[in-house]
Each structure stands twice: as structure tokens, then as C-alpha cells.
Design a protein around this motif. Structure first.
Motif, PDB file in Angstrom:
ATOM      1  N   PRO A  71      63.618  38.489  42.360  1.00 54.62           N
ATOM      2  CA  PRO A  71      62.359  38.438  41.598  1.00 54.62           C
ATOM      3  C   PRO A  71      61.238  37.820  42.427  1.00 54.62           C
ATOM      4  CG  PRO A  71      63.829  36.696  40.881  1.00 54.62           C
ATOM      5  CD  PRO A  71      64.618  37.540  41.841  1.00 54.62           C
ATOM      6  N   ASP A  72      60.012  38.108  42.047  1.00 53.27           N
ATOM      7  CA  ASP A  72      58.846  37.508  42.707  1.00 53.27           C
ATOM      8  C   ASP A  72      58.630  36.078  42.250  1.00 53.27           C
ATOM      9  OD1 ASP A  72      57.967  39.986  44.065  1.00 53.27           O
ATOM     10  OD2 ASP A  72      57.644  40.679  42.014  1.00 53.27           O
ATOM     11  N   TRP A  89      59.495  40.496  38.069  1.00 56.41           N
ATOM     12  CA  TRP A  89      59.514  41.442  39.178  1.00 56.41           C
ATOM     13  C   TRP A  89      58.216  42.242  39.180  1.00 56.41           C
ATOM     14  CZ3 TRP A  89      63.976  40.198  36.608  1.00 56.41           C
ATOM     15  CH2 TRP A  89      65.107  39.876  37.386  1.00 56.41           C
ATOM     16  N   SER A  90      57.723  42.554  40.373  1.00 52.84           N
ATOM     17  CA  SER A  90      56.527  43.393  40.473  1.00 52.84           C
ATOM     18  C   SER A  90      56.898  44.867  40.467  1.00 52.84           C
ATOM     19  CB  SER A  90      55.754  43.068  41.759  1.00 52.84           C
ATOM     20  OG  SER A  90      56.581  43.239  42.902  1.00 52.84           O
ATOM     21  N   GLU A  91      58.178  45.164  40.812  1.00 52.71           N
ATOM     22  CA  GLU A  91      58.626  46.561  40.835  1.00 52.71           C
ATOM     23  C   GLU A  91      59.738  46.753  39.799  1.00 52.71           C
ATOM     24  OE1 GLU A  91      59.629  47.545  44.831  1.00 52.71           O
ATOM     25  OE2 GLU A  91      57.622  47.133  45.599  1.00 52.71           O
ATOM     26  N   ASP A  92      60.846  47.333  40.226  1.00 55.74           N
ATOM     27  CA  ASP A  92      61.928  47.643  39.293  1.00 55.74           C
ATOM     28  C   ASP A  92      62.587  46.372  38.758  1.00 55.74           C
ATOM     29  OD1 ASP A  92      61.555  50.360  39.627  1.00 55.74           O
ATOM     30  OD2 ASP A  92      62.908  50.453  41.347  1.00 55.74           O
ATOM     31  N   THR A  93      62.905  46.372  37.469  1.00 58.23           N
ATOM     32  CA  THR A  93      63.609  45.265  36.821  1.00 58.23           C
ATOM     33  C   THR A  93      65.067  45.659  36.610  1.00 58.23           C
ATOM     34  OG1 THR A  93      61.587  44.596  35.673  1.00 58.23           O
ATOM     35  CG2 THR A  93      63.666  43.781  34.781  1.00 58.23           C
TER      36      THR A  93
END
Length: 210
Positions: A71-72, A89-93
Motif C-alpha cells: 500500500p501507499d 492503494w493508488s492502483e489495484d486493491t
């Protein structure tokens, strides 16, 4: 492909309000909150395997996606009832689907349960036929997922089958005291009746970024 064997609890939603309960009165939850004593969706449970120490396999396997994506950001909170980790997350979770799950479930948060005694901190227990005792761990980690069609955890939590929880047992090298609401040192609930439910093993296969 890596394969995981996990225990999944599918919840009907209707979680207790954050300010309406405490663990000192956990044995009376069924009296004070009828939803905690009725139906077939109560947890935790005592798991009793067959004579070989196994559980029957569920008919179809499941898939887990993107569990290796870091995660970010992770927000850690002591909310008075548990320690909660909520990643972003900024993309896929990470998400899960298949097996007994009807639809895709998206990862939301992780919470922890423990006792004031080492070796007695897991909510779910595994019965050992040889010793005639429950096998417990120091701590239990619960990973909460919400059904994707409801868009958010808040909307899903009050829907039948809106949440799924993956349970992991932990051993601790060190043991710390964590202050909870009302100064209670433990946040585990006694095992609840199965009410006719059957426990099965589900084989999950990892896919995506793993």
C-alpha cells in the motif's frame, strides 16, 4: 501459482455500533443485541475436524488477487476495541472471489484480537481430539473485505453477505499490554454455536501481482 488454505467467515452485516458495546459484557451481547444470538452467522466458532484432523474440501476453489502489492499508506488506529490497520492503494486493491463467495470482495482493513494471557488470544479455536482441548494462538488477525457491488465498506456492512473476513492466527515473540475502552485487557468473544453450519476447507489460488 501459490495455493493458500484459509478459513473464511461470511458475515451478514449488522455489526455492533462502535460506541454501543464493550468486551466486559461480551457474554451478554446476545441479551443486549439480539442480532448477536440469532441466525447462523455468529462468530467466532470452535472448529472440530474429523478423526484425521481434517475438514472436507469445498467443491470449488477461490482466487486472491494482488495480495503482494504494497500500500501507499497505512493508518494505524487504537479505537478502544481493537487495533486497526487501514491501508490505501493508488492502483489495484487486493480482492478475493470464488469458493463460497458470491461475487468479488475488496480488502478494507485488518483488526487484531488478543487476551491478557499469552497463548489464549485467538477468538476462533481448533479442537484437538487427542488432547481433548482447544488449540489457541497468542493473537488473531482478521482481514475484512466488502462486496464490490456495494462500492464501500460502510454500505456493505449492513447487507446480507456484504462482508467476508479472513482469519489468521499469530504467535508472538514479545507480548505488550494495549489499553482498550474501559481498561479491559482482552477483546476476544467466546466461541458461538455453529447452528447447523458445516466447516470446509477452501483452496485459494493467488493471481495478479503476487
Amino acid at each position: 501459482m501459490k495455493q493458500l488454505h484459509l478459513i473464511v467467515t461470511i458475515l451478514s452485516g449488522l455489526l455492533l455500533g462502535a460506541q454501543s458495546f464493550n468486551y466486559r459484557d461480551r457474554k451478554d451481547w446476545g441479551k443486549n443485541f439480539p442480532v448477536c444470538s440469532d441466525g447462523q452467522h455468529q462468530s467466532p466458532i470452535q472448529m472440530v475436524p474429523d478423526s484425521k484432523g481434517e475438514f472436507p474440501m469445498y467443491g470449488t476453489g477461490g482466487q486472491i488477487f494482488d495480495f503482494n502489492l504494497l500500500p501507499d499508506e497505512i493508518i494505524m488506529t487504537n479505537n478502544g476495541y481493537t487495533v486497526e490497520l487501514k491501508p490505501k492503494w493508488s492502483e489495484d486493491t487486493p480482492r478475493v472471489t470464488g469458493g463460497p463467495l458470491k461475487g468479488t470482495y475488496v480488502f478494507e482493513k485488518t483488526t487484531f484480537h488478543w487476551s491478557k494471557y499469552k497463548g489464549n488470544g485467538s477468538e476462533h479455536t481448533l479442537y484437538n481430539e487427542k488432547t481433548k482441548k482447544n488449540f489457541e494462538y497468542d493473537m488473531e488477525m482478521q482481514m475484512y473485505f466488502y462486496k464490490q457491488e456495494y462500492k464501500t465498506f460502510t454500505k456493505a456492512r449492513n447487507q446480507k453477505g456484504g462482508l467476508a473476513v479472513f482469519v489468521n492466527w499469530l504467535r508472538l515473540h514479545e507480548f505488550w499490554k494495549i489499553n482498550l475502552a474501559m481498561g479491559y485487557p482482552s477483546n476476544i468473544r467466546p466461541p458461538q454455536a455453529l447452528n447447523g453450519r458445516e466447516i470446509k476447507t477452501v483452496q485459494f489460488t493467488a493471481k495478479g501481482h503476487y
